[in-house]
Design an enzyme around this catalytic site. Structure first.
Site, PDB file in Angstrom:
ATOM      1  N   ASP A   1      58.126  39.208  32.020  1.00 21.10           N
ATOM      2  CA  ASP A   1      57.462  38.344  32.822  1.00 21.10           C
ATOM      3  C   ASP A   1      57.923  38.358  34.107  1.00 21.10           C
ATOM      4  OD1 ASP A   1      56.356  35.453  33.665  1.00 21.10           O
ATOM      5  OD2 ASP A   1      55.950  35.644  31.812  1.00 21.10           O
TER       6      ASP A   1
ATOM      7  N   SER B   1      48.960  31.553  28.780  1.00 20.30           N
ATOM      8  CA  SER B   1      50.356  31.982  28.913  1.00 20.30           C
ATOM      9  C   SER B   1      51.287  31.150  28.185  1.00 20.30           C
ATOM     10  CB  SER B   1      50.784  31.977  30.390  1.00 20.30           C
ATOM     11  OG  SER B   1      50.559  33.203  30.969  1.00 20.30           O
TER      12      SER B   1
ATOM     13  N   HIS C   1      56.982  31.585  36.884  1.00 25.64           N
ATOM     14  CA  HIS C   1      56.286  31.618  35.863  1.00 25.64           C
ATOM     15  C   HIS C   1      57.292  32.106  34.771  1.00 25.64           C
ATOM     16  CE1 HIS C   1      53.501  33.697  33.043  1.00 25.64           C
ATOM     17  NE2 HIS C   1      52.698  32.951  33.296  1.00 25.64           N
TER      18      HIS C   1
END
Length: 499
Positions: free
Chosen positions: A72, A304, A109
């Site tokens: 990520d 996600s 994120h």
């Protein structure tokens, strides 16, 4: 590629809330979607209840002894993440060339995903679904979520080679809340070959379906691969009951009309307005202040988030059944899930994650995927598709990785023999250091390296970016300013929603 969808130059994750940007899954870029209108956050305690992880046999499980790889945007050392549970694998992002940004999450994120999996925020009592796992962060995305498919493939390769480095916590699950904009021929696609080899090595690959909407017609790559666990999101509608849960409108669906068919979503999980860890001063934190929940949390929506929930659930299942194969884990999670009774999910026969349902599955014989495996010899550009990185206005296209030329047949051969990585060299290119150190906030960190290859744009500045200067992580927040680097951008990922 995209995070949960595709990685364009915006966000790489998904958060839905009052005004949100949702990130999906994909390995190259993240696109911001329309703002969400949901005002209330869904806590991880509520998620745990929705998926049946707080009752019965599941209630005693933490994921202890199971390693999870998170590919990520890195993981920030926020107080809500226990340092002893986090390991930094190699930083393969462009930001690896800046010591003040290396390994850290400038976008926001990756930390959000990590919080869903292993977080422990004592300030709010927020705890991840599998708080006992050992999480290895492999950073590939920048402050805009930008990442090329070649970085994603290199990251997957590294995880496979190093899955058993920690004998007490072998990596058995990999979380891919990214997805590529490519729509390649499946039987030669390099990206699908990479995830299939991980699957064959005993690693459950959990991939986001994408956030382009139910009418997308196809999932993002590699969620399209039959040898991964493809995850879509549900809207939980403010309750912990599953009877009113519906398929989230942003979830990609295949044009296939039945569940269980190749290329369709395998499993649904909560993915709307999920409250997880916030990275103060990160790109999404600056852009979407209305997504903040108190001082330490941030809410977001996308496949996600749903992917991270399923990743954590797979770790719980593997703690209970440590000898289970990826095929068994996929079979038990999908067949033990709860059938939804409303709307498109009911029509297609899609099911929502139920941890106790998976634990209750008996027998060890399962039906393996029947589709032909990829040879990996197809063009890298096919995997990349529309998810092209741009450096100073020049797109990265064709048979070239971030670090040099790429010959898929040669890579596939070394992949099959387990020799794509040698120390910090990937396909002979210096992309990381040669081994583990003990110098990070986490328990271990893979050593960094200076990239010596010339950028594809031939930039005189090499790999440097003016935006890297003046950005400092204090241990609780990023220093002031906006994340406005001039160089790295991507137009292929799809994002989720950050409120």
């Amino acid at each position: 590629m995209n995070i949960g969808k595709r990685l364009r130059a915006a966000a790489a994750g998904a958060l839905l809330a009052p005004t949100a940007v949702t990130l999906a899954a994909g390995p190259a870029h993240a696109v911001v979607k329309t703002a969400d209108t949901m005002a209330s956050a869904t806590s991880l305690a509520q998620v745990r209840s929705i998926i049946g992880a707080d009752t019965g046999s599941a209630a005693t499980l933490t994921g202890k002894g199971v390693g999870v790889a998170l590919i990520d945007t890195g993981v920030a050392s926020v107080p809500g993440l226990p340092a002893t549970q986090i390991v930094n694998g190699p930083d393969l992002s462009f930001e690896s060339q800046a010591a003040n940004l290396r390994y850290q999450d400038t976008y926001g994120h990756g930390t959000h995903m990590a919080g869903i999996i292993v977080g422990n925020d004592t300030a709010t009592g927020t705890k991840g679904i599998a708080p006992g796992v050992k999480l290895t962060s492999v950073k590939v995305g920048t402050s805009t979520g930008a990442v090329d498919v070649s970085q994603m493939i290199a990251a997957i390769d590294w995880v496979v080679v190093h899955r058993n480095d920690d004998a007490a916590n072998p990596i058995k699950v990999v979380n891919l809340s990214y997805g590529s904009g490519g729509n390649p021929v499946t039987w030669t696609d390099p990206l699908q070959f990479a995830v299939e080899k991980a699957w064959q090595a005993g690693i459950v690959v959990v991939a986001a379906a994408g956030n382009n909407g139910n009418a997308a017609g196809a999932l993002t790559n590699p969620a399209t691969d039959d040898w991964v666990l493809a995850v879509g999101a549900t809207a939980t509608n403010g309750t912990t009951a599953t009877t009113d849960d519906t398929l989230a409108a942003f979830t990609n669906l295949s044009s296939t009309t039945t569940a269980g068919a190749a290329g369709q979503v395998d499993l649904l999980a909560p993915g709307t307005s999920i409250a997880s860890l916030r990275v103060p001063g990160s790109n999404v934190d600056n852009l979407y202040p209305s997504a903040r929940v108190g001082e330490t949390l941030f809410k977001g929506s996308g496949t996600s988030q749903a992917t991270a929930v399923v990743t954590a659930a797979a770790a719980l299942l593997l703690q209970a059944k440590p000898t289970a194969t990826p095929n068994q884990v996929k079979d038990w999670l999908t067949k033990g899930a709860t059938a939804l009774t409303t709307g498109t999910a009911a029509t297609l026969g899609l099911r929502e994650l139920n941890v106790n349902g998976a634990l209750a599955r008996t027998g060890t014989t399962v039906t393996a995927p029947t589709l032909k495996l990829s040879s990996g010899t197809g063009p890298l550009q096919g995997s990349r598709g529309t998810s092209s990185m741009t450096l100073d206005g020049v797109k990265l296209t064709g048979e070239r990785t971030v670090w040099g030329t790429f010959t898929s047949s040669q890579w596939a051969s070394t992949k099959s023999s387990g020799t794509t990585w040698s120390g910090g060299l990937w396909l002979g290119n210096r992309v990381a250091g040669d081994g583990w150190t003990g110098t990070s906030w986490a328990s271990r960190t893979w050593a960094p390296a200076t990239w010596t290859a010339t950028p594809w744009a031939g930039s005189a500045a090499g790999w440097s970016d003016p935006a890297w200067s003046g950005r400092t992580w204090s241990g609780r927040t990023w220093s002031a300013g906006t994340w406005s680097g001039r160089t790295w951008s991507s137009d292929g990922w799809s994002a989720g929603t950050w409120a």
